[in-house]
Write an enzyme that holds these catalytic residues in place. Structure first.
Site, PDB file in Angstrom:
ATOM      1  N   ASP A  32       0.852  -1.198   0.000  1.00  0.00           N
ATOM      2  CA  ASP A  32       0.000   0.000   0.000  1.00  0.00           C
ATOM      3  C   ASP A  32       0.884   1.242   0.000  1.00  0.00           C
ATOM      4  OD1 ASP A  32      -1.933   1.928   0.412  1.00  0.00           O
ATOM      5  OD2 ASP A  32      -2.086   1.529   2.572  1.00  0.00           O
ATOM      6  N   ASN A  34      -0.364   4.543  -0.183  1.00  0.00           N
ATOM      7  CA  ASN A  34      -0.961   5.814   0.258  1.00  0.00           C
ATOM      8  C   ASN A  34      -1.614   5.742   1.635  1.00  0.00           C
ATOM      9  OD1 ASN A  34      -3.138   4.275  -0.326  1.00  0.00           O
ATOM     10  ND2 ASN A  34      -4.007   5.609  -1.905  1.00  0.00           N
ATOM     11  N   ASP A  36      -4.050   3.993   2.821  1.00  0.00           N
ATOM     12  CA  ASP A  36      -5.488   3.738   3.014  1.00  0.00           C
ATOM     13  C   ASP A  36      -5.751   2.296   3.456  1.00  0.00           C
ATOM     14  OD1 ASP A  36      -5.098   2.284   0.707  1.00  0.00           O
ATOM     15  OD2 ASP A  36      -6.626   3.322  -0.487  1.00  0.00           O
ATOM     16  N   ASP A  40      -1.948  -1.235  -3.660  1.00  0.00           N
ATOM     17  CA  ASP A  40      -2.245  -0.508  -4.899  1.00  0.00           C
ATOM     18  C   ASP A  40      -1.093  -0.652  -5.888  1.00  0.00           C
ATOM     19  OD1 ASP A  40      -0.307   1.313  -3.872  1.00  0.00           O
ATOM     20  OD2 ASP A  40      -1.895   2.342  -2.744  1.00  0.00           O
ATOM     21  N   ASP A 109      -5.236 -10.325 -15.391  1.00  0.00           N
ATOM     22  CA  ASP A 109      -6.288 -11.252 -14.975  1.00  0.00           C
ATOM     23  C   ASP A 109      -7.592 -10.734 -15.581  1.00  0.00           C
ATOM     24  OD1 ASP A 109      -8.029 -12.904 -13.517  1.00  0.00           O
ATOM     25  OD2 ASP A 109      -6.683 -12.893 -11.787  1.00  0.00           O
ATOM     26  N   ASP A 217     -10.242 -15.862 -15.966  1.00  0.00           N
ATOM     27  CA  ASP A 217     -11.024 -16.328 -14.830  1.00  0.00           C
ATOM     28  C   ASP A 217     -12.123 -17.299 -15.273  1.00  0.00           C
ATOM     29  OD1 ASP A 217     -11.468 -15.567 -11.902  1.00  0.00           O
ATOM     30  OD2 ASP A 217     -13.484 -15.302 -12.708  1.00  0.00           O
ATOM     31  N   GLU A 282      -8.247 -20.388 -16.223  1.00  0.00           N
ATOM     32  CA  GLU A 282      -8.643 -21.008 -14.954  1.00  0.00           C
ATOM     33  C   GLU A 282      -9.853 -21.884 -15.233  1.00  0.00           C
ATOM     34  OE1 GLU A 282     -10.143 -19.997 -10.441  1.00  0.00           O
ATOM     35  OE2 GLU A 282     -11.025 -19.021 -12.172  1.00  0.00           O
ATOM     36  N   HIS A 355      -4.792 -16.917  -4.660  1.00  0.00           N
ATOM     37  CA  HIS A 355      -5.624 -16.091  -3.789  1.00  0.00           C
ATOM     38  C   HIS A 355      -6.917 -16.779  -3.369  1.00  0.00           C
ATOM     39  CE1 HIS A 355      -7.263 -15.765  -7.751  1.00  0.00           C
ATOM     40  NE2 HIS A 355      -8.341 -15.193  -7.267  1.00  0.00           N
ATOM     41  N   ASP A 356      -7.204 -17.948  -3.912  1.00  0.00           N
ATOM     42  CA  ASP A 356      -8.414 -18.694  -3.542  1.00  0.00           C
ATOM     43  C   ASP A 356      -8.103 -19.901  -2.664  1.00  0.00           C
ATOM     44  OD1 ASP A 356     -10.024 -17.047  -5.142  1.00  0.00           O
ATOM     45  OD2 ASP A 356      -9.766 -18.332  -6.902  1.00  0.00           O
TER      46      ASP A 356
END
Ligand code: NOJ
Length: 591
Positions: A32, A34, A36, A40, A109, A217, A282, A355-356
């Protein structure tokens, strides 16, 4: 960009991705810039030297397009812009340039099976039954004889992955739309050629911008079997059915992928660069037979697929997140089956994590923290020494682990939250449902990347959107960068090995000791070079009855996660992995 890799005449035989390692970035959780609390693109840009030092060839970045973030960006409302939370198109241009300058490629992706419900295509489509885009999505009236909205009136009985029904009633027109995933992810109707044309134009626009390929995907869900019909009832007695047979590798899937390839990929630069792009589909539930057809270069569909067989082996088929015991014999047999099935033509992608999926070391490694590092290195060794293109999921190269979720409230993922609500409302003990989340939730992979030992692991100066794993003070990139024994240093060696030795990328694969529940062993052979990979997946010493072991013990030990063995036996220490090389081996007899 100048591509220093020669474009081969037979691009598929020696295409770059056949000897490449791909790194996956989940931008929300990577870095990250910034404060938040959300990762990013500028954050990613600031870490490109880290990726270059790892030696990876390409970076696959999960979606950063404009999106309401219902499914963390897999719900796209504008394919050709960047969500402000992640940055701007100028940041993507800088990312392309920054990667290319360092000799790496960018794999986007792309989510082509569905959009967000906030995409202007869907807004237009839902506006009236007469909309010119009505047919861009799957609209159906209520089941015959039932008023819209009444129980069981959905057009089919399919259960969605992220909500009870795969159909949502739209009050404005009284019809239902199909969403295999969340209600905010309506499925596109690929039967309509305008839909396909719009998607292909979008993909070409990204190639024109300089990206080097696509991860597609759930791409094997785009062809639906018509007419849409009820599926067999699912366990649970709630009336929902399994629509799988209607949307997995449907009747037009090969046609669609060939068309996409012809319209988007073929002849992109006209200078022999064809074959320098990478496409990976995928494909949940894909069969080996279909995967062979999808990835055979002669069919010109995709270069490789993400198949799910090996990551389903420890999952109870009747309950998405519940566990069943995993046998090493099943896991290695599954990978070996795919090695054999895609040996003649086609190509494997190799992954344990993404990520899954839960963190690989927590799932397949030792439960004893004393062996975390050894097991992380072992798993990498075994995976990367298979034939195919290995994928490293962010943090895997540090041996990052699952998160110790103490309550379901700590979980943000839409799938996990849906699972928990459904489990508890159907009477499951909440403690049991929480145990399933701890083991399987996708958020295990999505906790922030652990960069250093400073607050929030150096991921953000703000409050991270998901908590950082409390083990970050011990497990982080800074601590490992200069330690030659770290998991990170081991990954660097492993990746270099693939680049240096053609046998790693291209050699034949033979599984040894298929019935052994502790030892994973196989050989690879190319020409007169042969490798032996042998690994002990247990917390104690284990002997490996390697055929020709005397000969192998005298071979060169190329790589190991332990100091060299004291003797010439194949008794491996807990979670020890070794890679041996024999050069100048006689060719096996032909025929
Ligand atoms: C597969 C993606 O990997 C996953 O994260 C997403 O939730 C679904 N497809 C829906 O797009």
């Amino acid at each position: 960009m100048t591509d220093d890799r020669p474009a081969p005449a037979d691009s598929h035989g020696t295409a770059w991705w056949r000897r490449a390692v791909v790194y996956q970035v989940y931008p929300r959780s990577f870095a990250d810039s910034n404060g938040d609390g959300i990762g990013d693109l500028p954050g990613l840009l600031s870490r490109l030297d880290y990726l270059a030092s790892l030696g990876v060839d390409a970076v696959w970045v999960s979606p950063f397009y404009r999106s309401p973030q219902d499914d963390n960006g897999y719900d796209i409302s504008d394919y050709q812009d960047v969500d402000p939370v992640f940055g701007t198109l100028a940041d993507v241009d800088a990312l392309i340039a920054g990667l290319h300058d360092r000799g790496m490629k960018l794999i986007l992706d792309v989510v082509l099976n569905h959009t967000s419900d906030a995409h202007p295509w869907f807004t237009e489509s839902r506006s009236s039954k007469d909309s010119p885009k009505r047919d861009w999505y799957w609209w159906r009236p209520a089941r015959d004889g039932l008023p819209p909205g009444s129980p069981g009136a959905e057009p089919t009985n399919w259960r969605s992955f992220f909500s009870p029904s795969a159909w949502q009633l739209d009050e404005a027109t009284g019809e239902y739309y199909l969403h295999l995933f969340s209600v905010r992810q309506p499925d596109l109707n690929w039967e309509n050629p305008e839909v396909r044309g719009a998607l292909y134009a979008m993909l070409r626009w990204w190639l024109d911008r300089g990206v080097d390929g696509f991860r597609m995907d759930v791409i094997n869900m785009v062809s639906k079997r018509l007419p849409l019909r009820d599926g067999p009832p699912l366990p649970g007695g709630d009336g929902y059915g399994d629509g799988w047979a209607s949307f997995i590798s449907g009747p037009r899937i090969h046609e669609f992928l060939r068309e996409l390839h012809a319209e988007v990929i073929t002849g992109r630069d006209g200078t022999g660069r064809d074959g320098t792009l990478l496409t990976v589909g995928e494909m949940p539930g894909v069969s080996l037979q279909d995967a062979a057809a999808f990835t055979d270069p002669a069919s010109a569909e995709v270069d490789m697929v993400f198949q799910f067989e090996h990551v389903e082996l420890d999952r109870d088929p009747s309950d998405r997140l519940a566990a069943r015991p995993l046998k090493l014999t099943s896991l290695k047999a599954s990978l070996a089956r795919w090695q054999a099935g895609l040996a003649a033509a086609g190509w494997n992608s190799l992954y344990f994590g993404n990520h899954d999926q839960p963190r690989a070391v927590s799932r397949y490694g030792s439960a004893d923290p004393a062996y975390r590092e050894a097991s992380a290195k072992l798993l990498a060794t075994v995976l990367h020494l298979h034939r195919g293109t290995p994928y490293v999921y962010q943090g895997e190269e540090l041996g990052m682990t699952n998160y110790p979720f103490a309550s379901a409230d700590e979980v943000a993922d839409i799938e996990s939250r849906h699972y928990y609500q459904q489990a508890v409302s159907s009477g499951q003990d909440p403690a049991q449902a929480l145990a399933a989340l701890r083991r399987r939730s996708r958020d295990n992979a999505r906790t922030p990347m652990q960069w250093d030992a400073s607050p929030h692991a150096g991921f953000t100066t703000g409050t991270p959107w998901l908590p950082v794993n409390p083990n970050y003070t011990g497990i982080n990139a800074a601590a490992q960068a200069d330690d030659p024994d770290s998991v990170l240093s081991y990954y660097r060696r492993l990746i270099a090995l693939r680049h240096d030795l053609p046998v790693v990328a291209a050699g034949d694969f033979t599984l040894l000791l298929p019935g052994d529940e502790r030892i994973w062993a196989f050989t690879r052979r190319l020409g007169t070079t042969e490798l032996l990979v042998v690994a002990n997946l247990s917390d104690g010493p284990a002997g490996a009855a390697i055929p020709g072991s005397g000969d192998w013990a005298a071979a060169e030990l190329l790589l190991s996660n332990y100091p060299p063995p004291a003797d010439a036996t194949f008794v491996l220490r807990a979670w020890e992995a070794r890679v041996y090389r024999h050069s100048g081996r006689a060719q096996p007899p032909v025929g």
